[in-house]
Each structure stands twice: as C-alpha cells, then as structure tokens.
Design a protein around this motif. Structure first.
Motif, PDB file in Angstrom:
ATOM      1  N   THR A 270     -33.463 -58.582  86.324  1.00 33.67           N
ATOM      2  CA  THR A 270     -32.877 -58.131  87.627  1.00 33.67           C
ATOM      3  C   THR A 270     -34.217 -57.618  88.424  1.00 33.67           C
ATOM      4  OG1 THR A 270     -30.746 -57.345  86.847  1.00 33.67           O
ATOM      5  CG2 THR A 270     -31.379 -56.549  89.171  1.00 33.67           C
TER       6      THR A 270
ATOM      7  N   THR B 185     -36.242 -56.103  91.771  1.00 36.03           N
ATOM      8  CA  THR B 185     -36.084 -54.965  92.643  1.00 36.03           C
ATOM      9  C   THR B 185     -36.170 -55.367  94.004  1.00 36.03           C
ATOM     10  OG1 THR B 185     -37.088 -53.456  91.081  1.00 36.03           O
ATOM     11  CG2 THR B 185     -36.902 -52.752  93.242  1.00 36.03           C
TER      12      THR B 185
ATOM     13  N   THR C 169     -27.151 -60.899  99.523  1.00 34.62           N
ATOM     14  CA  THR C 169     -26.647 -61.900  98.890  1.00 34.62           C
ATOM     15  C   THR C 169     -27.565 -62.892  98.242  1.00 34.62           C
ATOM     16  OG1 THR C 169     -24.781 -61.869 100.166  1.00 34.62           O
ATOM     17  CG2 THR C 169     -25.030 -63.828  99.006  1.00 34.62           C
TER      18      THR C 169
ATOM     19  N   SER D 272     -31.822 -61.438  80.333  1.00 35.91           N
ATOM     20  CA  SER D 272     -31.449 -60.822  81.645  1.00 35.91           C
ATOM     21  C   SER D 272     -32.582 -59.958  82.408  1.00 35.91           C
ATOM     22  CB  SER D 272     -30.370 -59.680  81.139  1.00 35.91           C
ATOM     23  OG  SER D 272     -29.873 -58.960  82.550  1.00 35.91           O
TER      24      SER D 272
ATOM     25  N   ALA E  39     -29.407 -53.273 103.132  1.00 32.96           N
ATOM     26  CA  ALA E  39     -28.380 -53.863 102.225  1.00 32.96           C
ATOM     27  C   ALA E  39     -26.971 -53.839 102.966  1.00 32.96           C
ATOM     28  CB  ALA E  39     -28.336 -52.693 101.107  1.00 32.96           C
ATOM     29  N   PRO E  40     -26.239 -54.352 102.600  1.00 28.64           N
ATOM     30  CA  PRO E  40     -26.118 -55.087 101.127  1.00 28.64           C
ATOM     31  C   PRO E  40     -26.786 -56.600 101.257  1.00 28.64           C
ATOM     32  CG  PRO E  40     -23.937 -55.529 102.299  1.00 28.64           C
ATOM     33  CD  PRO E  40     -24.533 -54.752 103.021  1.00 28.64           C
TER      34      PRO E  40
ATOM     35  N   ASP F  14     -26.488 -63.604  89.690  1.00 26.00           N
ATOM     36  CA  ASP F  14     -25.555 -62.905  90.319  1.00 26.00           C
ATOM     37  C   ASP F  14     -25.681 -62.853  91.731  1.00 26.00           C
ATOM     38  OD1 ASP F  14     -23.902 -60.700  91.334  1.00 26.00           O
ATOM     39  OD2 ASP F  14     -23.449 -60.500  89.279  1.00 26.00           O
TER      40      ASP F  14
ATOM     41  N   SER G 214     -24.416 -60.853  94.030  1.00 30.26           N
ATOM     42  CA  SER G 214     -24.541 -59.899  94.607  1.00 30.26           C
ATOM     43  C   SER G 214     -25.475 -58.852  94.046  1.00 30.26           C
ATOM     44  CB  SER G 214     -23.035 -59.036  94.124  1.00 30.26           C
ATOM     45  OG  SER G 214     -21.805 -59.729  94.649  1.00 30.26           O
ATOM     46  N   THR G 215     -25.943 -59.079  93.059  1.00 29.82           N
ATOM     47  CA  THR G 215     -27.130 -57.951  92.191  1.00 29.82           C
ATOM     48  C   THR G 215     -28.342 -58.688  92.112  1.00 29.82           C
ATOM     49  OG1 THR G 215     -26.446 -58.691  89.982  1.00 29.82           O
ATOM     50  CG2 THR G 215     -25.252 -56.870  91.004  1.00 29.82           C
TER      51      THR G 215
ATOM     52  N   THR H   7     -29.321 -60.211  89.524  1.00 30.79           N
ATOM     53  CA  THR H   7     -29.510 -60.363  88.137  1.00 30.79           C
ATOM     54  C   THR H   7     -29.267 -61.735  87.532  1.00 30.79           C
ATOM     55  OG1 THR H   7     -28.568 -58.178  87.713  1.00 30.79           O
ATOM     56  CG2 THR H   7     -28.748 -59.739  85.881  1.00 30.79           C
TER      57      THR H   7
END
Length: 329
Positions: free
Chosen positions: A53, A55, A63, A51, A60-61, A79, A81-82, A84
């Motif tokens: 993620t 920065t 994609t 994993s 925002a937001p 992901d 949205s995030t 990650t």
C-alpha cells in the motif's frame, strides 16, 4: 453624519491572507497536488501472497487505478479505494508501475513509481532428473550416502532444513546445510519430503519422490563354497551361471548389467605375475576374464612355475562392488 468609505487595499488583503493555510483555501480553488510515496514497492515472489500500500497525500478521498501502459504483474490487482496492490503473483519478472490517482476535486495525477519485482517461485531442487523417474538419488545398504539438495527462490540464507522424519534409517539431514548423509541400514522405500526456511521466515517444502535403499551387488560365500568347495571360480563358469547359483546377487532393478575386471593393487591373490614391480598387477600371463560375462579363458603361460594361480576379480554394478576369487591350474 459623514460615512467614510472603507477601502481595502492590496496590501491589506495580502497581509490578511498570509496567516491562512493552503487547506483552508482548498474549497475556493487553491489546488493541492497529490503526492504518492511509491518509489520502492515491496518485492514479491511467484506463488506467495503479495500486498503493498503506497502512502498518499492530498485532498481525500482518492480513487486509484493503474495506468494502462504499465499493467500489474499477473495475479495482482489494485484496490480503487485504498491503492493497495495485492494478490498472488503467477509470473516472475520486473514490472514498471504508474498509478493514476483522482482526488476529491476530480483532479487526476499520473505518478511514476518504482518497478515491482517478482522473484521466481521458491522450491527445493532434490530430484535427479537425469535418471528416470527423476526421484531423489537412491542409496545402498552399508554404503556411505551423501547428497546435497538446493533451495531455489525465496531469500537466502536458508536455515532449519528438516526431513520431517521421512528419511530412511541411517540417514540424517544437516539443519544448517541440508546435506543428507549417513549409511543406510536396511533396504526399503521412503517418500522423502524436505522443508527449509528462508531469510524472510517463509517455509519452503518440496516432495523429493522415492528414495530407494537397495542391497549392493553381493557375493554369497555359502553359495560359492557349495558350488566350488575349494573357494575359487575356474573355467566353464560365466555371469549367468554365477547368478543362477546364487553366488552373485545383482543390484535390484539396476539399469546396467554387472561387469568384471581386475583392479590393480587389491592383493588377495592378484599380483605382478611377471615379476616386474614397475608394471601393474595383471591376470596370470595367458589368462583373461571377460568384462561382460566374467568368464575365464586362456591357459597359463608355460614359462610360469607349475601350480595353481589365484587372484581376485572385481565385479561392479550401479557404482557398487563385490569381489570374486578365481583360480587356474
């Protein structure tokens, strides 16, 4: 009444705008660049959950997606949205990474990140594949055993080696090095499992197969004296007969037959029969013992003194040894 026209000069507008932030003007078209901190993605390992993620900074937001030119390592996904990146890697290698970020204003940025490095899966090399069926090396009752398995993959250094109580009686494992040593006490079979901890705290466990402890090749003294009351083997006896009489007990399930030889310097009856200290020990001149059948042949050289000559013949199998007394008139 006279109305004075209000004239807004460029200087006034400039001074008025100086105190405003970029974010305050973003809705009116002052674009803020997307930044993504991903120069050093986390390192991964085959078979271990991953994993990471990055920065992100901007409007925002967001994609997220991965640029088609740099697919993720097999087993990983991103992901949307995030951002990650996660999953369980299935193949080792070095994978370049470009991430596509779309912000709230539908502005797209393609950001080049550092490579994702996936190391080989961790395990313990504890099998002797050169000998079927490829289990951990066998041992023998009463003979010193020493074997060092090797941790592969993971992050060195490796510590806390343990066998979980699966080693046979008489053998122990060094928690710092993984060396298995000792003197096996009884014959039998053990299914050995080893575990070690790498520098990241990951426990690595491997099944090492069957460790069989067997009796070494042996000479049974009672059977020898029953067949030869004077305690030494002479003409007319071969390996098959020695085994049939219970004098020689071969190694169980050995892949090679026993062999016989004179091992120089053993003493106990073997000697320099020619009287020359500069030549090695030998059988009495005129006498030989077959390596394959252990059968005595020949006659004592007539130049030697009259009498019985005795010596010790070494019988070997599977790296173990026993000793047979021979004599000839």
């Amino acid at each position: 009444m006279h109305l004075r026209p209000l004239v807004l000069t460029t200087a006034f507008l400039t001074s008025a705008l100086v105190g405003c932030s970029r974010d305050e003007f973003a809705p009116w078209g002052f674009a803020e660049d997307v930044s993504l901190e991903c120069a050093n993605p986390a390192r991964g390992q085959v078979g271990v959950p991953y994993s990471y993620t990055p920065t992100v900074d901007g409007v925002a937001p967001f994609t997220f997606s991965v640029d088609p030119s740099t697919p993720l390592p097999p087993g990983l996904t991103i992901d949307e949205s995030t951002g990650t990146i996660s999953g369980t890697p299935t193949a080792e290698g070095m994978y370049p990474l470009k991430v596509v970020v779309v912000d709230a204003r539908d502005v797209q940025s393609v950001i080049t990140c550092g490579d994702i490095v996936i190391d080989a899966g961790a395990g313990i090399d504890c099998r002797d594949e050169s000998v079927a069926p490829g289990d951990i090396p066998d041992g023998f009752v009463g003979l010193v055993y020493n074997y060092e398995p090797t941790a592969v993959g993971g992050r060195p250094p490796y510590t806390n080696w343990t066998d979980g109580g699966t080693l046979p009686a008489g053998l122990t494992i060094d928690p710092a090095t993984g060396v298995i040593s000792g003197t096996p006490e009884v014959a039998g079979i053990s299914n050995v499992t080893l575990t070690v901890t790498d520098a990241d705290g990951q426990e690595i466990t491997s099944e090492c197969g069957v460790l069989e402890i067997r009796d070494p090749i042996q000479v049974d003294t009672d059977s020898l004296l029953a067949a030869y009351p004077d305690g030494c083997i002479t003409y007319g006896e071969d390996l098959d007969g020695l085994i049939a009489k219970g004098i020689v007990i071969p190694v169980k399930d050995a892949t090679t037959p026993p062999t016989c030889s004179l091992v120089a310097g053993r003493g106990n009856g073997s000697r320099n029969f020619d009287g020359d200290a500069n030549t090695p020990d030998s059988f009495p001149p005129g006498i030989s013992v077959s390596a394959d059948t252990c059968e005595l042949s020949g006659t004592i050289d007539s130049k030697l003194r009259f009498g019985a000559y005795a010596w010790i013949t070494t019988i070997e199998q599977s790296g173990t040894k026993a000793y047979l007394p021979y004599c000839a008139p």
